[in-house]
Design an enzyme around this catalytic site. Sequence first.
Site, short mmCIF file in Angstrom:
data_model
loop_
_atom_site.label_atom_id
_atom_site.label_comp_id
_atom_site.label_asym_id
_atom_site.label_seq_id
_atom_site.Cartn_x
_atom_site.Cartn_y
_atom_site.Cartn_z
N ASP A 37 0.82 -1.21 0.00
CA ASP A 37 0.00 0.00 0.00
C ASP A 37 0.85 1.27 0.00
O ASP A 37 0.38 2.34 0.38
CB ASP A 37 -0.96 0.00 1.20
N HIS A 240 23.51 2.14 -19.17
CA HIS A 240 22.41 2.49 -18.27
C HIS A 240 22.59 1.81 -16.90
O HIS A 240 21.62 1.33 -16.31
CB HIS A 240 21.06 2.10 -18.89
N ASP A 257 26.09 10.22 -14.74
CA ASP A 257 25.05 10.75 -15.63
C ASP A 257 23.86 11.05 -14.74
O ASP A 257 23.16 10.14 -14.29
CB ASP A 257 24.72 9.70 -16.70
N ASP A 268 20.05 17.08 -17.96
CA ASP A 268 20.67 15.78 -18.25
C ASP A 268 22.15 16.03 -18.51
O ASP A 268 22.53 16.49 -19.59
CB ASP A 268 19.99 15.15 -19.47
N HIS A 347 26.07 4.50 -29.29
CA HIS A 347 24.84 5.29 -29.21
C HIS A 347 24.99 6.57 -30.03
O HIS A 347 26.07 6.89 -30.52
CB HIS A 347 24.47 5.62 -27.76
N HIS A 351 19.83 13.74 -27.86
CA HIS A 351 18.38 13.56 -27.96
C HIS A 351 17.73 14.88 -27.56
O HIS A 351 18.35 15.74 -26.93
CB HIS A 351 17.90 12.42 -27.05
N HIS A 358 14.26 12.08 -22.49
CA HIS A 358 14.29 11.84 -23.92
C HIS A 358 12.99 12.44 -24.46
O HIS A 358 11.97 11.77 -24.55
CB HIS A 358 14.39 10.35 -24.23
N GLU A 381 26.31 14.34 -26.33
CA GLU A 381 26.91 13.39 -25.40
C GLU A 381 27.70 12.27 -26.09
O GLU A 381 27.32 11.11 -26.00
CB GLU A 381 25.82 12.77 -24.52
N TYR A 385 33.69 3.55 -24.87
CA TYR A 385 33.52 2.52 -23.84
C TYR A 385 34.34 1.29 -24.24
O TYR A 385 34.10 0.70 -25.30
CB TYR A 385 32.04 2.15 -23.69
N ARG A 403 31.95 9.40 -21.00
CA ARG A 403 30.90 10.14 -21.69
C ARG A 403 30.90 11.56 -21.14
O ARG A 403 31.05 11.77 -19.93
CB ARG A 403 29.53 9.48 -21.48
N GLU A 405 28.45 14.94 -21.41
CA GLU A 405 27.12 15.34 -21.90
C GLU A 405 26.73 16.70 -21.36
O GLU A 405 26.87 16.97 -20.16
CB GLU A 405 26.08 14.31 -21.46
#
Length: 441
Positions: A37, A240, A257, A268, A347, A351, A358, A381, A385, A403, A405
């Site tokens: 709950d 991710h 990130d 972002d 990637h 975006h 996104h 970004e 890797y 990365r 960004e």
Amino acid sequence: MISQKEFSRRRNQLMRMMGKDSIAIIPTATQQIRNRDVEYPFRPDSDFYYLTGLHEPDAIAVLIPKRPHGEYLLFCNERDPEMETWTGRRVGTAGAIEEFNADDAFPIGDVDEILPGLMESCERVFYTMGSRPAFDRRVMEWVNRLREGARTGLRTPDKFVSLEHLLHDMRLYKSRSEIRVMRAAAKVACRAHRRAMQACRPGLHEYQVEAELLHEFHSADMEPAYPSIVGGGANGCVLHYTENSAELNDGDLLLIDAGSEYDCYASDVTRTFPVNGHFSAAQKALYEVVLAAQTAAIKKVRPGNNWNAPHAAAVRVLTRGLIKLGLLKGKPAELIKKEAYRRFYMHRTGHWLGMDVHDVGDYKVGGAWRDLEPGMVLTVEPGLYIPAGSRGVAKKWWNIGIRIEDDVLVTKDDPDVLSKAVPRTVAEIEALMAKGATDQL
């Protein structure tokens, strides 16, 4: 904050595009159960909030252009003092009119009785199917009810139009108020990243660094715009990664990130830096390639260029850099054509950014990449890797995930980097981390 005057302007603009003899139905999100709950913190549907500014579950906005008795209707929870003792104040139907400028408002429990009658007078229904199956079924039940009464003279809508095409194109172009809100979100995200850099040291865990981010977000009355990625060493090669549980090791890089959300608008930002405050030679070499790629990409964020121009610029720089470091072999043009870089950079370079991380908006129009125009906001970004065990790659490169960004606003002139307050160069990062280490003594 976005004013009610702007929400009204948005509704009027959408209704002008819809035309007469039409109706738009926009439900918000429902409260979601976390466990038993206990509920997740509520966040309204972005399209609904964009048009209303109402931050309550179980509500439906209805727009009916040229309706004599009111074009903008809200269905929402009615005031209930007993329930409000437990869950907090509700706006109620009176508040929907007085505070949120609805022409009329009805209890949400009456929607099945009232909404079909409103649909009856319309030829077109603007509604986006597919995102809420349970609500989709209710809409079809209302339509079928009208169809059953067609023999008695009831009018039935004969066209269903996805609301996304009109509404999401509107959301792509940010107003001055939206830019102010997004700038505020980016400012707090920058403070959070700087705080994390200064707090970081070997022996901490990723979640302890994440706590520094959350402290800055919550101190500004903001929420994370998405689950923060705090990945040290090998975890930085997982795009991710959100476990944020590992210990940070001396000699590794840390990729963060993370962005904050303010008034339902996201920032972002990603930065990568050494856990111990000093880049190794291999880390620095790869970092400089990614930084050069991002710099080249940001320069392409200007009117007259298309959406793909920043990505193409980043790919060119990354490919040349990988050749120079011996990680790719061949001629740049041939390697780019074969997408050989995708082994280390899988990637795209950015975006759309706005109410959703996104964000909505078409990337292509008529089969061609969309042109960039003032008011659009996007991320830039690029990254590299190289996980451990990469075939044919020297061990000195293993477990390096990088990365960088930033959030970039398209203007009529030079690109406006909303998140420029976070260090990007090797020298700037090492200097800030050295100051943080001194402050901890």
